[in-house]
Design an enzyme around this catalytic site. Structure first.
Site, mmCIF file in Angstrom:
data_model
loop_
_atom_site.group_PDB
_atom_site.id
_atom_site.type_symbol
_atom_site.label_atom_id
_atom_site.label_comp_id
_atom_site.label_asym_id
_atom_site.label_seq_id
_atom_site.Cartn_x
_atom_site.Cartn_y
_atom_site.Cartn_z
ATOM 1 N N SER A 246 89.828 42.972 40.340
ATOM 2 C CA SER A 246 88.484 43.357 39.905
ATOM 3 C C SER A 246 87.766 44.251 40.914
ATOM 4 O O SER A 246 86.926 45.060 40.523
ATOM 5 C CB SER A 246 87.642 42.105 39.641
ATOM 6 O OG SER A 246 88.204 41.335 38.595
ATOM 7 N N HIS A 311 83.872 41.514 42.635
ATOM 8 C CA HIS A 311 83.313 42.362 41.572
ATOM 9 C C HIS A 311 82.137 43.179 42.097
ATOM 10 O O HIS A 311 82.055 44.401 41.879
ATOM 11 C CB HIS A 311 82.836 41.495 40.399
ATOM 12 C CG HIS A 311 83.902 40.677 39.747
ATOM 13 N ND1 HIS A 311 84.484 39.583 40.348
ATOM 14 C CD2 HIS A 311 84.474 40.790 38.529
ATOM 15 C CE1 HIS A 311 85.375 39.052 39.526
ATOM 16 N NE2 HIS A 311 85.390 39.772 38.404
#
EC number: 3.4.21.105
Length: 372
Positions: A246, A311
């Site tokens: 991610s 993220h």
């Protein structure tokens, strides 16, 4: 005729007195009389450069840059000033294109905000080298997931299986000395849902970006997001492990979305508002899912679940470093001050993170769960 012979012929016949300027009409007649291989996009830019000059001339160095496919910021400003006089033909008017050329045109409209850049990319594009980086990363992630899924007989929430976290690829704070784990965690995923989300974005956004901006820039951006993700977790969520690509995915996606927003009027991709909203909703939902799994695990686990901070770190890398890369299509990054500022900031973060991992855990007395 090769490039060096072409430039020598131009200087001898069009600028024998070494004035540094060449008349565009004379150059055009030379191109046609010698049947010189010059892309249509370059001929259009040549006219635009001449239109930006009051005397209808172009600088010899600008002509060299044009033929050599080098485009500085001043070069692009000259193009912008002169292209008002160019015909308003657009790539969408091109007919008789094969399947692959139509795909290249689609990529140009998906990624580039300026019609001149789109035409430049369309005529300059070569099939070699192909966009192999994102495809190779995605294929490796799928193979690793299938291997562990078959071995553990689990396809969702794999991190709850005690054997899964023993993988030498997973980042675990207890194994910080094994530096490769700060990168290799990107090949492991929590389950099918995370792998599917990341693989889809890597192929839908990463591959077109790699086709336009090249393997070196996009691979550097992706890996910078991956490394920033693991280092950020080691600083902000010190007890948590980390899996999934991610960090790199959010670096690519946030850079692309920021570029679209900043060039909203010039982007010609269809349904851009709807697609922007859907992308933001999906990315936010993925972050929410990661937060939920981190703090409210649905199953009993032997230790902390993977962190979600990668993220956010990837998104920051994308908005800063990635946006600088995407806004510098066909320009030299080393000639831009903002690139060096971003690169210095990233290097400073890396140095700080390294020292943090060496000293902070002991100084703060952080209790790390025993590595599997």
């Amino acid at each position: 005729m090769d490039r060096s012979s072409l430039l020598q012929l131009i200087q001898e016949q069009l600028d024998p007195e070494n004035t540094g300027f060449i008349g565009v009409e004379t150059f055009a007649s030379l191109v046609h009389s010698h049947e010189l291989p010059l892309d249509p996009a370059k001929l259009e830019m040549l006219v635009a450069l001449a239109q930006s000059n009051d005397e209808g001339q172009i600088c010899y160095q600008e002509l060299v840059d044009l033929i050599s496919s080098k485009r500085s910021s001043s070069f692009k400003r000259a193009i912008a000033n002169g292209q008002r006089a160019l015909p308003r033909d657009v790539l969408l008017d091109e007919t008789g294109l094969g399947f692959y050329k139509r795909f290249v045109r689609y990529v140009a409209y998906e990624i580039l905000p300026c019609e001149m850049d789109r035409r430049w990319y369309f005529y300059q594009h070569r099939t070699c080298p192909p966009p192999i980086f994102m495809a190779a990363i995605t294929l490796t992630q799928i193979i690793v997931f299938l291997c562990y899924g078959a071995r553990l007989n689990r396809w969702v929430l794999q991190t709850y299986h005690p054997e899964y976290m023993k993988s030498p690829l997973v980042y675990h704070p207890g194994h910080r000395a094994r530096a490769w784990r700060f990168f290799t965690y990107m090949f492991m995923h929590v389950g099918l849902e995370q792998l599917g989300f990341n693989a889809l974005l890597q192929l839908m956004i990463g591959v077109p970006l790699e086709m336009v901006h090249g393997i070196l820039r996009i691979s550097f951006l992706y890996l910078a997001g991956v490394l920033a993700g693991s280092l950020t977790v080691s600083i902000t969520d010190m007890r948590a492990p980390l899996v999934g690509g991610s960090g790199g995915v959010y670096a690519l996606c946030s850079a692309h979305l920021a570029n679209v927003v900043m060039n909203w009027a010039g982007m010609r991709c269809p349904y851009k508002l709807l697609r922007m909203v859907l992308a933001l909703v999906c990315m936010s939902s993925e972050v929410g899912r990661a937060v939920w799994l981190r703090f409210s695990p649905p199953l009993v686990a032997s230790g902390p679940q993977p962190s979600f901070m990668a993220h956010l770190a990837g998104a920051i890398v994308g908005i800063s470093m990635g946006l600088t890369i995407l806004r510098s299509y066909e320009e030299n990054l080393q000639d831009q001050c903002v690139w060096w500022v971003v690169l210095l900031s990233y290097a400073t973060f890396l140095v700080f993170a390294v020292f943090w991992n060496i000293f902070a855990y002991d100084l703060l007395g952080t209790h790390i769960p025993p590595p599997p």
